[in-house]
Design an enzyme around this catalytic site. Structure first.
Site: not given
Lengths: 373, 373
Positions: B94, B167, B193-194, B285, B287
């Site tokens: 990250y 989010n 759907n995230s 935003y 991958g």
């Protein structure tokens, strides 16, 4: 510049073309016609009737000249280059495609011989170049509408005038329109030996920008490196060198680039992106590798890299003719000051077009073919 | 959101963390310490000492609580989600990585129990969320510095508060900051759907925008489609459907999107680009496919498509805390009006963290795991 992939058909040509009458679309009563053996031949032109291998589909034909209407200009062509985009247009791989048959060539310089009674912008003796692509410049003479032409100073070298309207314009706009660069900033580009690439090197140097110039490795790499450095290149590296850790040494002396100019695509574009400073922009104007751009997700997110495209035809659609004229005059200032020269050129008489076409399609071409009439 | 590739080490955490004392960096005399068997256990936390598989490296440990200094806030955590970015941070993949050992979790909502004498922004009873990532939210209680926290209204649902800070913020900013969209305009996204995807659907619908939502095909696709349409999705298509000519039918009813939101990369990003209107922007935003973005050269040049990235952490660095607070209040307005709900959640008690971690890493997860304390 070469561009792969999807093709958009030309919606409207730059202006009515009167020199060559395609299947339909000629206006007025004095439309011209072409034939393989006109007698007497008044105009010679490189014509293609269908898309394909330029060496096979392009023919030298005799044509009749259209009468000069009130808004028309009779032009004697002086010199016209063979650009990669001309080749792609003949092959059918370009964003603009003319109706067929068509005269090849999108760039070049001509001298005004006569003008119609309503023409006020140019006079006999003036030098003119096409205002837009699609005019068909590979011919000895033509009658164009005034609006299809734009005057350039006749005191610049012929080769500079013949190659002014596309590559240097593309180079200048890409340097100016995407990042606010200051003297001392750096720019990285690939295909650095192309017409655009050489213009980028020179214009960037004139603006005080440092260029990092990526080229394909080749037997005479030192000769090419020397030539580009003579033009003003700060660094010349091969595609392979770009992937080596030694690249970091370059950035001890100059800042990381905030602008990358990509005419290749594929791996080369991936590597250009890797060299960019955070927040930087890669502008793509060609795809010589015939491969898509491959961009690291994490660089785009965490380094806020931006990917954009540039197409001079679109820029011209979005700007006025006066703005284009201003751009040309800016470039002529560079030429007058000795800061911008034409790319290395080989002048070839029109009738030897086969040789010129073949030479222009060879890999590692270091000399632009210019047809002289 | 998941992000592959290069990792930038966290330069400065959001604020001093007093609840957990890493190897170094605790300030003041009342630094806490953690142990596998503190007696009596006052605070429990999910801690990892090195990067790796979350199921293996994360442990529930007892910790001592730091004393509450003048600028500190004693918080009882109420609920904290397990986000893909939390998993990636533990794995070491990250853009921000905390010093180890660290408490997991970057989001969540807590209630203020006590405040230091210099604290003016929050009072006991208030709900707070982290101002920045890196705070370590998977614990029962902690003492944080005031500047590391930001108040949220306590009249919104607990799950909404626990999932508000990342989010929905990402979704809202991407919808607002890249293209000037008007009601009736369309937006296309993948990973629909995230958590971000569901927020995009709802916020876009509230703004009058039509969303085209790409999802991976799965056995219960109709159930998913119905659920996303209930949230406000205009169209739901599979990745395979996106490549079919039937996509054109969609654009008989709604305009081509000028904005694409990409959390996948690879082929999915190539297809999103193909659907964009000329001049449109694709914002990446995440991958999830662990593949780079693959972009057609000709679309970028001839359609003037733009590729950008978005990272909320960067947005927060570039904006003030007041601007972030304003963003949160805007989102709370959507929540108050019933236009924005938390994603489907499964609440799991903190001690059952193994089950929650495993569930969060399964493919086709349709329910966000929320740890409750």
């Amino acid at each position: 510049m070469w561009v792969c992939g999807a093709v958009f058909r030309l919606r409207a040509l730059a202006g009515p073309r009167k020199g060559l009458c395609p299947a339909s679309g000629c206006r007025g009563p004095a439309a011209a016609s072409y034939s393989a053996s006109a007698d007497p031949p008044r105009v010679r032109a490189l014509v293609y009737g269908h898309h394909g291998d330029p060496a096979k589909v392009v023919e030298l034909k005799n044509m009749e000249l259209a009468a000069v209407g009130g808004s028309d200009v009779h032009v004697k062509m002086l010199a016209a280059p063979i650009n990669p985009s001309d080749i792609n247009m003949i092959q059918g791989n370009y964003g603009l495609l003319p109706e067929l048959p068509a005269v090849g060539g999108n760039e070049g310089v001509g001298q005004v011989i006569a003008v119609g009674s309503n023409v006020t912008g140019v006079k006999p003796g003036d030098w003119v170049i096409p205002a837009n692509p699609g005019l068909g410049t590979w011919r000895t003479e033509a009658v164009f509408s005034e609006e299809a032409l734009i005057e350039v100073p006749s005191d610049i070298p012929l080769q500079s005038a013949a190659t002014l309207g596309v590559n240097p314009c593309t180079a200048y706009r890409m340097l100016m329109d995407f990042e606010q660069l200051q003297p001392g900033d750096s720019v990285i580009q690939n295909a650095s030996n192309s017409g655009v690439g050489q213009a980028v090197i020179q214009i960037a140097a004139a603006l005080g920008l440092k260029t990092i110039n990526v080229v394909r490795d080749r037997p005479d790499i030192q000769k090419l490196t020397d030539r580009l450095k003579n033009l003003g290149a700060e660094h010349v590296v091969t595609e392979e060198g770009l992937r080596k850790p030694e690249m970091k040494n370059i950035f001890k002396a100059i800042p990381q680039p905030r602008l990358a100019l990509n005419c290749v695509g594929g791996k080369s574009s991936t590597e250009l992106l890797r060299q960019l400073a955070p927040g930087g922009t890669m502008v793509t104007y060609g795809g010589m590798a015939k491969q898509p751009i491959i961009a690291s997700v994490s660089l785009i997110i965490f380094k806020d890299l931006k990917l954009r495209g540039f197409w001079l035809s679109q820029w011209k659609k979005d700007h006025s003719l006066d703005q284009f004229r201003e751009l040309l005059l800016t470039l002529c200032d560079f030429i007058h000051r000795g800061q911008l020269t034409a790319p290395a050129c080989s002048e070839v008489p029109l009738q030897d077009y086969q040789r010129a076409l073949e030479a222009s399609m060879k890999p590692f071409v270091s000399s632009k073919q210019i047809l002289t009439m």
